[in-house]
Design a protein around this motif. Structure first.
Motif, PDB file in Angstrom:
ATOM      1  N   LEU A 138       0.858  -1.166  -0.037  1.00 53.63           N
ATOM      2  CA  LEU A 138      -0.169  -0.053  -0.248  1.00 53.63           C
ATOM      3  C   LEU A 138       0.850   1.213  -0.100  1.00 53.63           C
ATOM      4  O   LEU A 138       0.792   2.286  -0.769  1.00 53.63           O
ATOM      5  CB  LEU A 138      -0.883   0.014   1.078  1.00 53.63           C
ATOM      6  N   ALA A 139       1.949   1.399   0.832  1.00 49.35           N
ATOM      7  CA  ALA A 139       2.858   2.437   1.042  1.00 49.35           C
ATOM      8  C   ALA A 139       3.521   2.623  -0.296  1.00 49.35           C
ATOM      9  O   ALA A 139       3.527   3.664  -0.840  1.00 49.35           O
ATOM     10  CB  ALA A 139       3.838   2.360   2.071  1.00 49.35           C
ATOM     11  N   TYR A 140       3.974   1.622  -1.177  1.00 51.80           N
ATOM     12  CA  TYR A 140       4.625   1.737  -2.454  1.00 51.80           C
ATOM     13  C   TYR A 140       3.432   2.262  -3.579  1.00 51.80           C
ATOM     14  O   TYR A 140       3.909   2.957  -4.248  1.00 51.80           O
ATOM     15  CB  TYR A 140       4.968   0.176  -3.097  1.00 51.80           C
ATOM     16  N   TRP A 141       2.266   1.717  -3.491  1.00 49.64           N
ATOM     17  CA  TRP A 141       1.481   2.311  -4.429  1.00 49.64           C
ATOM     18  C   TRP A 141       1.112   3.639  -4.064  1.00 49.64           C
ATOM     19  O   TRP A 141       1.198   4.498  -5.077  1.00 49.64           O
ATOM     20  CB  TRP A 141       0.094   1.479  -4.108  1.00 49.64           C
ATOM     21  N   PHE A 142       1.004   4.233  -2.861  1.00 53.12           N
ATOM     22  CA  PHE A 142       0.525   5.600  -2.609  1.00 53.12           C
ATOM     23  C   PHE A 142       1.895   6.733  -2.933  1.00 53.12           C
ATOM     24  O   PHE A 142       1.420   7.627  -3.575  1.00 53.12           O
ATOM     25  CB  PHE A 142       0.258   5.758  -1.143  1.00 53.12           C
ATOM     26  N   ALA A 143       2.857   6.171  -2.809  1.00 52.43           N
ATOM     27  CA  ALA A 143       4.144   6.897  -3.351  1.00 52.43           C
ATOM     28  C   ALA A 143       4.477   6.891  -4.678  1.00 52.43           C
ATOM     29  O   ALA A 143       5.105   7.786  -5.132  1.00 52.43           O
ATOM     30  CB  ALA A 143       5.245   6.383  -2.276  1.00 52.43           C
ATOM     31  N   SER A 144       3.885   6.035  -5.435  1.00 50.70           N
ATOM     32  CA  SER A 144       4.349   5.994  -6.905  1.00 50.70           C
ATOM     33  C   SER A 144       3.426   6.869  -7.795  1.00 50.70           C
ATOM     34  O   SER A 144       2.262   6.892  -7.557  1.00 50.70           O
ATOM     35  CB  SER A 144       4.072   4.307  -7.317  1.00 50.70           C
ATOM     36  N   ILE A 145       4.251   7.300  -8.572  1.00 49.64           N
ATOM     37  CA  ILE A 145       3.721   7.981  -9.750  1.00 49.64           C
ATOM     38  C   ILE A 145       2.418   7.070 -10.339  1.00 49.64           C
ATOM     39  O   ILE A 145       2.847   5.925 -10.691  1.00 49.64           O
ATOM     40  CB  ILE A 145       4.782   8.486 -10.915  1.00 49.64           C
ATOM     41  N   ASN A 146       1.293   7.556 -10.763  1.00 43.95           N
ATOM     42  CA  ASN A 146       0.321   6.673 -11.577  1.00 43.95           C
ATOM     43  C   ASN A 146      -0.231   7.479 -12.429  1.00 43.95           C
ATOM     44  O   ASN A 146      -0.764   8.542 -12.485  1.00 43.95           O
ATOM     45  CB  ASN A 146      -0.858   6.537 -10.227  1.00 43.95           C
ATOM     46  N   SER A 147      -0.079   6.762 -13.815  1.00 40.41           N
ATOM     47  CA  SER A 147      -0.542   7.557 -14.905  1.00 40.41           C
ATOM     48  C   SER A 147      -2.111   7.509 -14.969  1.00 40.41           C
ATOM     49  O   SER A 147      -2.618   8.613 -15.760  1.00 40.41           O
ATOM     50  CB  SER A 147      -0.190   6.642 -16.311  1.00 40.41           C
ATOM     51  N   CYS A 148      -2.900   6.937 -14.313  1.00 32.81           N
ATOM     52  CA  CYS A 148      -4.128   7.247 -14.179  1.00 32.81           C
ATOM     53  C   CYS A 148      -4.633   8.330 -13.274  1.00 32.81           C
ATOM     54  O   CYS A 148      -5.333   9.021 -13.658  1.00 32.81           O
ATOM     55  CB  CYS A 148      -4.901   5.857 -13.348  1.00 32.81           C
ATOM     56  N   LEU A 149      -3.651   8.998 -12.621  1.00 33.22           N
ATOM     57  CA  LEU A 149      -3.765  10.190 -12.076  1.00 33.22           C
ATOM     58  C   LEU A 149      -3.089  11.501 -12.790  1.00 33.22           C
ATOM     59  O   LEU A 149      -2.662  12.285 -12.051  1.00 33.22           O
ATOM     60  CB  LEU A 149      -3.401   9.960 -10.408  1.00 33.22           C
ATOM     61  N   GLY A 150      -2.958  11.139 -13.861  1.00 33.55           N
ATOM     62  CA  GLY A 150      -2.232  12.230 -14.571  1.00 33.55           C
ATOM     63  C   GLY A 150      -0.784  12.396 -14.117  1.00 33.55           C
ATOM     64  O   GLY A 150       0.122  13.516 -13.817  1.00 33.55           O
TER      65      GLY A 150
END
Length: 137
Positions: free
Chosen positions: A96-108
């Protein structure tokens, strides 16, 4: 090989902890006005209730400060519980921590932790997309 993997995991965890505001239960008690008698009580209850997560590091649980809303006396933002429900059984606390801290293309190309309070529905949708297996490039 295991040595390299262990080093990479340690580096990734340090990067995550350095990437955002992580708080101990005692720090949450200080900013939220809870009783300091047993500082881990309330954050631990939130965790048990699926309202927040924490990453263990050197014997201490660290809670994501970016998920605590100052407008509600630093209670977990509601969208976090929705994201945790989406990922339940699929990601552990570090995942979860990795997901929240990673750049996400779905979120621009922004990090979920940066949009959790300002655009919670988008963050929940990004989690749902990941679970559905939608690939973003």
């Amino acid at each position: 090989m295991k040595e390299v993997e262990a080093r990479m995991t340690a580096e990734a965890r340090n990067a995550v902890l350095e990437s955002g505001d992580w708080l101990t239960a005692a720090q949450i008690v200080q900013i939220s006005g809870f009783s300091a008698t047993n500082p881990s009580d309330q954050p631990t209850k939130w965790k048990e209730d699926g309202r927040i997560f924490a990453v263990p590091h050197r014997g201490v649980d660290y809670f994501p400060g970016y998920a605590l809303d100052p407008a509600t006396n630093y209670r977990p933002v509601d969208a976090l519980a929705a994201v945790l429900a989406v990922f339940r059984g699929r990601k552990d606390d570090w995942g979860l921590a990795y997901w929240f801290a990673s750049i996400n293309s779905c979120l621009g190309s922004k990090r979920p932790q940066d949009l959790l309070m300002s655009e919670p529905a988008r963050v929940v949708a990004a989690a749902e997309d990941e679970v559905a297996g939608v690939l973003h490039g």
